[in-house]
Design a protein around this motif. Structure first.
Motif, PDB file in Angstrom:
ATOM      1  N   PHE A 196      26.466  41.325  -7.142  1.00 53.60           N
ATOM      2  CA  PHE A 196      27.970  41.517  -7.089  1.00 53.60           C
ATOM      3  C   PHE A 196      28.140  42.949  -6.934  1.00 53.60           C
ATOM      4  O   PHE A 196      27.299  43.728  -7.110  1.00 53.60           O
ATOM      5  CB  PHE A 196      28.883  40.916  -8.093  1.00 53.60           C
ATOM      6  N   ALA A 197      29.139  43.672  -6.840  1.00 48.11           N
ATOM      7  CA  ALA A 197      29.508  44.979  -6.626  1.00 48.11           C
ATOM      8  C   ALA A 197      28.991  45.785  -7.774  1.00 48.11           C
ATOM      9  O   ALA A 197      28.098  46.865  -7.751  1.00 48.11           O
ATOM     10  CB  ALA A 197      30.993  45.266  -6.377  1.00 48.11           C
ATOM     11  N   GLU A 198      29.082  45.214  -9.093  1.00 48.79           N
ATOM     12  CA  GLU A 198      28.825  45.977 -10.163  1.00 48.79           C
ATOM     13  C   GLU A 198      26.902  46.028 -10.256  1.00 48.79           C
ATOM     14  O   GLU A 198      26.571  47.168 -10.681  1.00 48.79           O
ATOM     15  CB  GLU A 198      29.069  45.392 -11.569  1.00 48.79           C
ATOM     16  N   ASP A 199      26.510  44.926  -9.496  1.00 46.74           N
ATOM     17  CA  ASP A 199      24.948  45.251  -9.556  1.00 46.74           C
ATOM     18  C   ASP A 199      24.580  46.305  -8.558  1.00 46.74           C
ATOM     19  O   ASP A 199      23.636  47.001  -8.830  1.00 46.74           O
ATOM     20  CB  ASP A 199      24.298  43.730  -8.976  1.00 46.74           C
ATOM     21  N   LEU A 200      25.299  46.318  -7.500  1.00 49.50           N
ATOM     22  CA  LEU A 200      24.818  47.520  -6.419  1.00 49.50           C
ATOM     23  C   LEU A 200      25.184  48.642  -6.942  1.00 49.50           C
ATOM     24  O   LEU A 200      24.362  49.824  -6.655  1.00 49.50           O
ATOM     25  CB  LEU A 200      25.668  47.348  -5.173  1.00 49.50           C
ATOM     26  N   GLU A 201      26.085  49.209  -7.689  1.00 42.80           N
ATOM     27  CA  GLU A 201      26.549  50.231  -8.490  1.00 42.80           C
ATOM     28  C   GLU A 201      25.802  50.609  -9.419  1.00 42.80           C
ATOM     29  O   GLU A 201      25.422  52.160  -9.777  1.00 42.80           O
ATOM     30  CB  GLU A 201      28.015  50.275  -8.764  1.00 42.80           C
ATOM     31  N   ARG A 202      25.009  49.611 -10.027  1.00 32.98           N
ATOM     32  CA  ARG A 202      24.017  49.909 -11.194  1.00 32.98           C
ATOM     33  C   ARG A 202      22.572  50.315 -10.629  1.00 32.98           C
ATOM     34  O   ARG A 202      21.806  50.809 -11.303  1.00 32.98           O
ATOM     35  CB  ARG A 202      24.098  48.772 -12.286  1.00 32.98           C
ATOM     36  N   ALA A 203      22.479  50.016  -9.358  1.00 35.41           N
ATOM     37  CA  ALA A 203      21.129  49.993  -8.897  1.00 35.41           C
ATOM     38  C   ALA A 203      20.753  51.444  -8.622  1.00 35.41           C
ATOM     39  O   ALA A 203      21.582  52.382  -8.351  1.00 35.41           O
ATOM     40  CB  ALA A 203      20.997  49.245  -7.485  1.00 35.41           C
ATOM     41  N   ARG A 204      19.291  51.578  -8.662  1.00 35.64           N
ATOM     42  CA  ARG A 204      18.694  52.942  -8.261  1.00 35.64           C
ATOM     43  C   ARG A 204      18.806  53.255  -6.886  1.00 35.64           C
ATOM     44  O   ARG A 204      19.008  54.426  -6.414  1.00 35.64           O
ATOM     45  CB  ARG A 204      17.248  53.114  -8.744  1.00 35.64           C
ATOM     46  N   ALA A 205      18.675  52.347  -6.225  1.00 35.09           N
ATOM     47  CA  ALA A 205      18.780  52.529  -4.562  1.00 35.09           C
ATOM     48  C   ALA A 205      19.210  51.040  -3.871  1.00 35.09           C
ATOM     49  O   ALA A 205      18.888  50.009  -4.520  1.00 35.09           O
ATOM     50  CB  ALA A 205      17.349  52.928  -4.263  1.00 35.09           C
ATOM     51  N   LEU A 206      19.577  51.205  -2.640  1.00 36.18           N
ATOM     52  CA  LEU A 206      19.890  50.371  -1.847  1.00 36.18           C
ATOM     53  C   LEU A 206      19.396  50.277  -0.409  1.00 36.18           C
ATOM     54  O   LEU A 206      19.079  51.772  -0.233  1.00 36.18           O
ATOM     55  CB  LEU A 206      21.566  50.004  -1.675  1.00 36.18           C
ATOM     56  N   PHE A 207      18.859  49.521   0.348  1.00 35.48           N
ATOM     57  CA  PHE A 207      18.811  49.840   1.687  1.00 35.48           C
ATOM     58  C   PHE A 207      19.062  48.491   2.482  1.00 35.48           C
ATOM     59  O   PHE A 207      19.071  47.518   1.752  1.00 35.48           O
ATOM     60  CB  PHE A 207      17.165  50.221   1.956  1.00 35.48           C
ATOM     61  N   LEU A 208      19.117  48.810   3.800  1.00 36.37           N
ATOM     62  CA  LEU A 208      19.458  47.659   4.791  1.00 36.37           C
ATOM     63  C   LEU A 208      18.254  47.401   5.799  1.00 36.37           C
ATOM     64  O   LEU A 208      17.732  48.148   6.162  1.00 36.37           O
ATOM     65  CB  LEU A 208      21.033  48.201   5.439  1.00 36.37           C
ATOM     66  N   THR A 209      18.345  46.299   6.217  1.00 34.67           N
ATOM     67  CA  THR A 209      17.264  45.839   7.321  1.00 34.67           C
ATOM     68  C   THR A 209      17.890  45.123   8.425  1.00 34.67           C
ATOM     69  O   THR A 209      18.785  44.268   8.248  1.00 34.67           O
ATOM     70  CB  THR A 209      16.323  45.260   6.524  1.00 34.67           C
ATOM     71  N   ASN A 210      17.314  45.328   9.540  1.00 36.43           N
ATOM     72  CA  ASN A 210      17.465  44.604  10.668  1.00 36.43           C
ATOM     73  C   ASN A 210      16.533  44.781  11.703  1.00 36.43           C
ATOM     74  O   ASN A 210      15.568  45.619  11.563  1.00 36.43           O
ATOM     75  CB  ASN A 210      18.877  44.199  11.210  1.00 36.43           C
ATOM     76  N   ALA A 211      16.119  43.966  12.810  1.00 37.19           N
ATOM     77  CA  ALA A 211      15.048  44.008  13.712  1.00 37.19           C
ATOM     78  C   ALA A 211      15.144  45.499  14.450  1.00 37.19           C
ATOM     79  O   ALA A 211      14.077  45.790  14.932  1.00 37.19           O
ATOM     80  CB  ALA A 211      15.079  42.906  14.505  1.00 37.19           C
ATOM     81  N   VAL A 212      16.544  45.831  14.690  1.00 36.40           N
ATOM     82  CA  VAL A 212      16.456  47.053  15.656  1.00 36.40           C
ATOM     83  C   VAL A 212      16.416  48.229  14.893  1.00 36.40           C
ATOM     84  O   VAL A 212      15.842  49.187  15.128  1.00 36.40           O
ATOM     85  CB  VAL A 212      17.803  47.102  16.462  1.00 36.40           C
ATOM     86  N   ILE A 213      17.250  48.189  13.833  1.00 40.21           N
ATOM     87  CA  ILE A 213      17.343  49.653  12.781  1.00 40.21           C
ATOM     88  C   ILE A 213      15.865  49.726  12.045  1.00 40.21           C
ATOM     89  O   ILE A 213      15.522  50.774  11.485  1.00 40.21           O
ATOM     90  CB  ILE A 213      18.489  49.757  11.949  1.00 40.21           C
ATOM     91  N   GLY A 214      15.242  48.712  11.734  1.00 42.28           N
ATOM     92  CA  GLY A 214      14.090  48.706  10.900  1.00 42.28           C
ATOM     93  C   GLY A 214      14.588  48.630   9.558  1.00 42.28           C
ATOM     94  O   GLY A 214      14.943  47.735   8.767  1.00 42.28           O
ATOM     95  N   VAL A 215      14.715  49.878   8.773  1.00 41.73           N
ATOM     96  CA  VAL A 215      15.372  50.096   7.783  1.00 41.73           C
ATOM     97  C   VAL A 215      16.092  51.072   7.585  1.00 41.73           C
ATOM     98  O   VAL A 215      15.853  52.352   8.124  1.00 41.73           O
ATOM     99  CB  VAL A 215      14.100  50.155   6.580  1.00 41.73           C
TER     100      VAL A 215
END
Length: 272
Positions: free
Chosen positions: A221-240
């Motif tokens: 949930f949003a609170e988990d994301l805001e407590r996280a040290r870092a986030l990253f996104l992935t897909n086949a074109v952007i990689g990460v």
């Protein structure tokens, strides 16, 4: 742009094709480097799993590879989209008893993006993701929820929007998978009711294991994301993509698991 339909250079599609009427089909998007599609075996395997789930015949690997090689002839870099429809049919939802799937290949130029290490700005979307356990994980052609979510912003500084289930659980981006780093574990949304089982998401989890990093799929949930040290996104074109800011919440890019991110990007963009 180069286009082929069932191995022929063409741009037309019969109006009876079930993809036009019902979104009845699957697709794969692949980055092309050094004249070859990156991570092709993973995409082929996911396509096969999707065909099995939808109850439609899957083209042979040899046929797909032959048609892909023809489209990529003389091309070093690009983005290749493979669309597999159930083919033509009559009126009504019931699929034909003997479908003849149609194969579309579309080759787009690859548009370079700014330095990925600088991080991206992300927002939350108002449009909820469509939930359906029967379709969860599949890269099917029914993507209207992502279309509605993506039209929520026009600011080019915002790279992606995160989508939630109707009860507020984070599912994915409009075009990406999400992974969270809490300093000890890698967490990613469980794809039980919605979302796409991304090829680079799989790579990220495999690379985490190789580096001795524990990972877990769970509801976030949003609170988990805001407590996280870092986030990253992935897909086949952007990689990460490391996330620098989500809405009003900023992340310290120095706290990203950079060894993991570099390994994921290198594997995701490996031709073959």
């Amino acid at each position: 742009m180069r286009v082929s339909v069932d191995g022929r250079v063409a741009t037309d599609l019969p109006i009876t094709d079930r993809a036009l009427h019902y979104g009845d089909g699957l697709f794969e998007t692949l980055l092309v480097r050094a004249g070859r599609p990156c991570q092709w075996p993973r995409h082929l395997a996911r396509l096969g799993r999707g065909c099995a789930r939808l109850g439609m015949p899957s083209p042979t690997p040899a046929l797909l590879e032959s048609e892909i090689n023809a489209v990529l002839d003389g091309v070093e870099e690009g983005v290749l989209k493979l669309v597999l429809t159930r083919g033509s049919g009559g009126r009504g939802y019931r699929p034909p008893s003997h479908p003849a799937p149609r194969r579309l290949l579309l080759l787009y130029p690859h548009v370079p993006r700014p330095d990925w290490r600088a991080g991206v700005v992300v927002r939350y979307c108002r449009t909820p993701v469509s939930t359906n356990p029967a379709l969860a994980g599949l890269k099917h052609l029914n993507r209207l929820d992502a279309v509605l979510a993506r039209q929520e912003w026009t600011d080019s500084a915002i790279a992606e929007g995160l989508m939630r289930t109707p009860d507020g659980a984070i599912c994915s981006g409009t075009m990406s998978n999400l992974l969270l780093w809490d300093g000890a574990r890698l967490l990613t949304p469980a794809l039980v009711d919605a979302g796409i089982a991304g090829t680079v998401r799989d790579i990220a989890l495999e690379q985490a294991e190789r580096q001795g990093i524990a990972w877990q799929q769970q509801r976030l949930f949003a609170e988990d994301l805001e407590r996280a040290r870092a986030l990253f996104l992935t897909n086949a074109v952007i990689g990460v993509w490391p996330v620098a800011r989500l809405g009003d919440h900023a992340y310290d890019l120095a706290r990203q698991p950079w060894d993991l991110l570099h390994a994921v990007r290198a594997a995701a963009h490996s031709p073959g």
